[in-house]
Design a protein around this motif. Structure first.
Motif, PDB file in Angstrom:
ATOM      1  N   TRP A  50       0.845  -1.188   0.000  1.00 13.51           N
ATOM      2  CA  TRP A  50       0.000   0.000   0.000  1.00 13.51           C
ATOM      3  C   TRP A  50       0.883   1.241   0.000  1.00 13.51           C
ATOM      4  CZ3 TRP A  50      -5.487  -0.344   0.591  1.00 13.51           C
ATOM      5  CH2 TRP A  50      -5.969  -1.627   0.864  1.00 13.51           C
ATOM      6  N   ILE A  51       0.375   2.321  -0.583  1.00 13.01           N
ATOM      7  CA  ILE A  51       1.012   3.626  -0.517  1.00 13.01           C
ATOM      8  C   ILE A  51       0.209   4.478   0.463  1.00 13.01           C
ATOM      9  CG2 ILE A  51       1.541   5.750  -1.785  1.00 13.01           C
ATOM     10  CD1 ILE A  51       1.905   4.034  -4.262  1.00 13.01           C
ATOM     11  N   GLY A  52       0.904   5.157   1.369  1.00 13.15           N
ATOM     12  CA  GLY A  52       0.236   6.015   2.329  1.00 13.15           C
ATOM     13  C   GLY A  52       0.284   7.472   1.908  1.00 13.15           C
ATOM     14  N   ILE A  53      -0.844   8.178   2.108  1.00 14.60           N
ATOM     15  CA  ILE A  53      -0.937   9.605   1.805  1.00 14.60           C
ATOM     16  C   ILE A  53      -1.324  10.344   3.084  1.00 14.60           C
ATOM     17  CG2 ILE A  53      -2.033  11.393   0.417  1.00 14.60           C
ATOM     18  CD1 ILE A  53      -0.462   9.480  -1.285  1.00 14.60           C
ATOM     19  N   ARG A  54      -0.548  11.364   3.428  1.00  9.43           N
ATOM     20  CA  ARG A  54      -0.859  12.199   4.589  1.00  9.43           C
ATOM     21  C   ARG A  54      -1.140  13.618   4.096  1.00  9.43           C
ATOM     22  NH1 ARG A  54       1.652  12.016  10.529  1.00  9.43           N
ATOM     23  NH2 ARG A  54       1.018  14.066  11.307  1.00  9.43           N
ATOM     24  N   VAL A  95      -4.177  -1.041  -8.073  1.00  4.24           N
ATOM     25  CA  VAL A  95      -4.642   0.009  -8.984  1.00  4.24           C
ATOM     26  C   VAL A  95      -3.460   0.751  -9.601  1.00  4.24           C
ATOM     27  CG1 VAL A  95      -6.833   0.319  -7.771  1.00  4.24           C
ATOM     28  CG2 VAL A  95      -4.867   1.718  -7.110  1.00  4.24           C
ATOM     29  N   LEU A  96      -2.260   0.206  -9.428  1.00  2.90           N
ATOM     30  CA  LEU A  96      -1.060   0.845  -9.956  1.00  2.90           C
ATOM     31  C   LEU A  96      -0.606   0.174 -11.240  1.00  2.90           C
ATOM     32  CD1 LEU A  96       0.974   1.168  -6.620  1.00  2.90           C
ATOM     33  CD2 LEU A  96      -0.738   2.738  -7.553  1.00  2.90           C
ATOM     34  N   ASP A  97       0.136   0.908 -12.050  1.00  2.00           N
ATOM     35  CA  ASP A  97       0.664   0.359 -13.298  1.00  2.00           C
ATOM     36  C   ASP A  97       2.137   0.018 -13.196  1.00  2.00           C
ATOM     37  OD1 ASP A  97       1.667   2.927 -13.097  1.00  2.00           O
ATOM     38  OD2 ASP A  97       1.560   3.310 -15.257  1.00  2.00           O
ATOM     39  N   ARG A  98       2.686   0.113 -11.965  1.00  2.90           N
ATOM     40  CA  ARG A  98       4.116  -0.142 -11.753  1.00  2.90           C
ATOM     41  C   ARG A  98       4.320  -0.506 -10.285  1.00  2.90           C
ATOM     42  NH1 ARG A  98       5.702   5.526 -13.868  1.00  2.90           N
ATOM     43  NH2 ARG A  98       3.695   5.152 -14.912  1.00  2.90           N
ATOM     44  N   ASN A 105       7.153   1.207  -5.048  1.00  3.59           N
ATOM     45  CA  ASN A 105       8.217   2.192  -4.861  1.00  3.59           C
ATOM     46  C   ASN A 105       8.380   3.108  -6.067  1.00  3.59           C
ATOM     47  OD1 ASN A 105       8.901   1.426  -2.248  1.00  3.59           O
ATOM     48  ND2 ASN A 105      10.355  -0.126  -2.940  1.00  3.59           N
ATOM     49  N   ASP A 106       8.186   2.558  -7.255  1.00  2.53           N
ATOM     50  CA  ASP A 106       8.275   3.378  -8.461  1.00  2.53           C
ATOM     51  C   ASP A 106       7.136   4.394  -8.509  1.00  2.53           C
ATOM     52  OD1 ASP A 106      10.466   1.894  -9.126  1.00  2.53           O
ATOM     53  OD2 ASP A 106       9.478   0.717 -10.692  1.00  2.53           O
ATOM     54  N   PHE A 107       5.952   3.967  -8.076  1.00  2.00           N
ATOM     55  CA  PHE A 107       4.808   4.878  -8.098  1.00  2.00           C
ATOM     56  C   PHE A 107       4.985   5.969  -7.046  1.00  2.00           C
ATOM     57  CE2 PHE A 107       0.397   6.281  -7.942  1.00  2.00           C
ATOM     58  CZ  PHE A 107       0.021   6.182  -9.270  1.00  2.00           C
ATOM     59  N   LEU A 139       4.894  10.001  -7.788  1.00  2.00           N
ATOM     60  CA  LEU A 139       4.070  10.981  -7.071  1.00  2.00           C
ATOM     61  C   LEU A 139       4.930  12.065  -6.425  1.00  2.00           C
ATOM     62  CD1 LEU A 139       1.431   8.671  -5.297  1.00  2.00           C
ATOM     63  CD2 LEU A 139       1.190   9.946  -7.437  1.00  2.00           C
ATOM     64  N   ARG A 140       6.061  11.663  -5.873  1.00  5.26           N
ATOM     65  CA  ARG A 140       6.938  12.635  -5.209  1.00  5.26           C
ATOM     66  C   ARG A 140       7.527  13.615  -6.208  1.00  5.26           C
ATOM     67  NH1 ARG A 140      10.182   8.663  -0.940  1.00  5.26           N
ATOM     68  NH2 ARG A 140       8.537   8.605   0.661  1.00  5.26           N
ATOM     69  N   ARG A 141       7.825  13.161  -7.426  1.00  6.32           N
ATOM     70  CA  ARG A 141       8.365  14.069  -8.438  1.00  6.32           C
ATOM     71  C   ARG A 141       7.327  15.119  -8.832  1.00  6.32           C
ATOM     72  NH1 ARG A 141      10.671   9.247 -10.256  1.00  6.32           N
ATOM     73  NH2 ARG A 141       9.106   8.945 -11.877  1.00  6.32           N
TER      74      ARG A 141
END
Length: 220
Positions: free
Chosen positions: A110-114, A201-204, A207-209, A213-215
């Motif tokens: 999972w990716i976390g968003i704050r 729901v990711l295409d990669r 860590n790459d996603f 997002l960070r970029r």
């Protein structure tokens, strides 16, 4: 940063596993039924043909679907049941979700968003998406509390807490919106993030996603 539309294949690994199970079952059924009537090679060719038809049908009726739109201003999630959106300036942190256990931090898919502020996110999110977040992401709270040596909350008290929620700007949310805001508050306290993005729901890779997002966030 240019606008990027991200598409995710609906046909996931789980679907391929089911196709493999059906294909294997069909092969054994054909071998058992026609064992004395057709040579093995013919039976295998029939089974392979059925498998190809099944795979083609599944792929044809499961085209890729757009799951994210990334622009220089915002990140937007899409699904057939609705979506959510937030500006990059309202995102405080994007990172990996980990589970603490015996001093170890186990990475989760999972990716976390704050967020900096809940107001716009809660106000604009599609109700169906809010409901799905509450249902699908509860497993993270369950795992965190089960692995905690000294849990600070009772699970049944926080999963669907619908007490009115007052934001930092003084806006009050009630009902489903309050339930989601309270869940995000518990997520932040226990896991460090407000809501999460699953890897399916990711295409990669995750860590790459996160890097992508960070970029976009850095360029905003």
């Amino acid at each position: 940063m240019e606008t990027l539309h991200i598409h995710t294949e609906k046909l996931t690994t789980k679907h391929f596993i089911w196709i493999a199970i059906i294909f294997t079952t069909l092969t054994f059924a054909l071998l058992s039924y026609f064992n004395t009537q057709l040579p093995i090679i013919s039976l295998l060719m029939i089974a392979i043909s059925f498998g190809c038809i099944l795979l083609f049908t599944a792929t044809f009726f499961n085209p890729s679907t757009m799951s994210f739109t990334l622009t220089f201003m915002h990140c937007q999630f899409h699904s057939h049941y609705g979506g959510w959106s937030t500006t990059w300036h309202n995102i405080q942190h994007i990172g990996n979700v980990t589970l603490s256990s015996d001093g170890w931090h186990l990475p989760l898919p999972w990716i976390g968003i704050r967020l900096k502020s809940y107001d716009d996110f809660i106000r604009t999110i599609c109700p169906r998406v809010a409901s799905r977040i509450l249902l699908e992401q509860r497993i993270l709270l369950v795992m965190e509390l089960k692995h905690s040596a000294h849990p600070t909350h009772q699970l049944e008290n926080i999963l669907f807490d619908d007490d009115p929620f007052i934001t930092s700007s003084g806006e009050q949310f009630q009902g489903l919106q309050a339930m989601l805001a309270n869940r995000m508050r518990y997520n932040r306290e226990l896991l460090g993030f407000d809501f999460f993005i699953a890897d399916d729901v990711l295409d990669r890779p995750v860590n790459d996603f996160i890097g992508l997002l960070r970029r976009y966030k850095a360029a905003a």
